[in-house]
Design an enzyme around this catalytic site. Structure first.
Site, short mmCIF file in Angstrom:
data_model
loop_
_atom_site.label_atom_id
_atom_site.label_comp_id
_atom_site.label_asym_id
_atom_site.label_seq_id
_atom_site.Cartn_x
_atom_site.Cartn_y
_atom_site.Cartn_z
N ASP A 132 67.99 -41.25 120.54
CA ASP A 132 68.19 -40.80 119.19
C ASP A 132 68.96 -42.17 118.58
OD1 ASP A 132 67.93 -38.12 120.12
OD2 ASP A 132 67.37 -38.13 118.26
N HIS A 156 67.83 -44.56 116.37
CA HIS A 156 67.67 -44.51 115.17
C HIS A 156 67.79 -45.94 114.44
CE1 HIS A 156 66.67 -40.29 113.97
NE2 HIS A 156 67.15 -40.04 115.02
N HIS A 161 60.91 -39.35 114.82
CA HIS A 161 60.88 -40.35 113.80
C HIS A 161 60.17 -41.65 114.04
CE1 HIS A 161 64.03 -38.88 110.82
NE2 HIS A 161 64.47 -38.31 112.03
N HIS A 197 61.37 -34.78 124.00
CA HIS A 197 61.94 -34.85 122.42
C HIS A 197 61.89 -33.56 121.82
CE1 HIS A 197 63.81 -37.47 119.49
NE2 HIS A 197 62.96 -36.58 118.64
MN LIG Z 1 66.89 -38.19 116.24
#
Ligand SMILES: [Mn+2]
Length: 419
Positions: free
Chosen positions: A8, A10, A83, A165
């Site tokens: 994560d 990001h 994502h 995930h």
């Molecule tokens: Mn995430």
């Protein structure tokens, strides 16, 4: 032998330049740590990037860093997150995999009976066997896991790692940002380590058939709420695992990101004036220099509009005092006196008219143009004007004055008076 587990990250989430810098620094520091600690491999189960195709600035530094990791001879095993995956287009992860800097783990085959088999990938240096499933968009995950041929995975011998995930209900924390969850029992049993992504807080738990289920959490922030957690003291970093035939230790390696101040004001049963003075008072009590300042105002005012809680002056003064970023949240601020009532209608036009008509009675203005039927008409005109988009070939510094001047004309306000 040891491996690192990050998730994560990001990359590309931050919009503010100062925070973009922190985002990049934390990412680079994490991988530098992996190199200097000479890990045998790195696991990244998803949301490495915030979107499937982040801007070129982000791709550039990510590629540069992964090149260093590659040159250090450290394999990086990944699955997609929710994502950085797109069902219709490629992801930058595909490019990283194509050039060989990272290795995609998921080796799935659909069987005739509708089940899905997963193959193992063997890490050459250590002999660790790695299998995993990417995260998909909400709801789809569970379907895949339900079809998963767990027996085949469970029968395999050796040191086994499962990358996934998604949220696991058995691991649930108090954080509200976790979204969908599935039971741990949908994962194959008996693996030595379960490398999780998706939940943004560091979490390590042991269960009878699932030795170590671990989420490192985000190393910095992938949601706005993460910054708030950071301000409240949430530790961020990644996980370092020492192993031979089994896991010997799971350690959290903390990474510093930036400094924070948080100001929270409870507006419940108060007037805007009193909330404003508390904000000013509390702002005086902090040293904002080089810090991320988070201001949260929540609760229900006894009177006035929520806009009467004026934070623009505070934002200016914090910026002048050298704060890195000022994040102000008034999302949970309401007012008893003035609250928008919902209204129905057959079409957009009708809904708009009805919302204004339902709510305009709450306003106390002297000017007849601002209340009653006249007020509704004026509000609709303003809405139409303010809803106008930027024209093709129109620059922002032409667009903003155009809309502003038209709005002032509708309001019958002289342009010079408004300055
Ligand atoms: Mn995430």
């Amino acid at each position: 032998m040891k491996f690192a587990h990050l998730s994560d990250i990001h990359l590309g989430f931050q919009k503010h330049e100062a925070l973009q810098k922190v985002e990049q620094q934390v990412f680079e520091k994490a991988l530098d740590e992996c190199i200097s600690r000479k890990v045998d491999f790195i696991l990244i189960p998803g949301d490495m990037f915030h979107v499937n195709i982040p801007e070129m600035r982000v791709q550039k530094y990510a590629f540069a860093k992964f090149r260093e990791v590659y040159d250090a001879g450290i394999p990086v095993y990944v699955v997609y997150g929710s994502h950085d995956f797109s069902p219709v287009s490629n992801s930058v992860i595909d490019l990283l995999a194509e050039v060989g800097y990272i290795i995609k783990v998921t080796k799935a085959t659909s069987n005739e009976d509708g089940t899905i088999s997963l193959g193992f990938l063997v890490d050459e240096g250590t002999g660790a066997k790695i299998a995993g499933l990417s995260g998909l968009k909400v709801g789809k995950d569970r379907e895949w896991y339900e079809k998963l041929d767990r027996n085949g995975l469970e029968a395999e011998s050796g040191f086994k790692i499962f990358l996934f995930h998604g949220g696991i209900s058995d691991m649930k924390t108090d954080s509200g940002m976790d979204g969908d969850h599935m039971p741990l029992s949908l994962l194959p049993k008996g693996f030595s380590y379960y490398a999780g992504g998706h939940m943004h807080k560091w979490n390590h738990q042991e269960f009878s058939d699932y030795a170590h289920v671990v989420y490192p959490g985000t190393p910095f922030a992938g949601y706005h709420a993460d910054l708030e957690e950071n301000a409240k003291g949430q530790k961020r970093g990644f996980v370092l695992v020492d192993f031979d035939e089994k896991v010997n230790s799971v350690d959290f390696i903390e990474l510093e990101n930036t400094q924070y101040e948080i100001i929270e004001v409870d507006a419940n049963n108060r007037k805007a004036d009193s909330v404003n003075s508390e904000l000013v008072e509390k702002t005086k009590g902090i040293d904002p220099n080089e810090k991320v300042v988070i201001i949260k105002v929540a609760g229900e005012l006894t009177s006035g509009k929520t806009a009467d809680v004026d934070v623009s002056g505070i934002r200016d003064s914090l910026n002048e005092s050298g704060s890195l970023v000022v994040n102000i949240s008034k999302n949970q601020l309401k007012s008893k006196e003035y609250s928008i009532t919902e209204a129905k209608g057959a079409n957009k036009e009708e809904v708009e008219t009805n919302v204004f008509a339902e709510n305009i009675g709450q306003l106390r203005f002297e000017k007849p143009d601002l209340v009653g039927e006249q007020g509704v008409k004026l509000a609709k005109k303003l809405l139409r004007e303010l809803g106008q988009g930027q024209l093709v070939n129109e620059k922002k510094n032409e667009y903003i004055p155009r809309v502003r001047d038209n709005v002032l004309a509708i309001l019958g306000v002289d342009k010079d008076d408004s300055q």
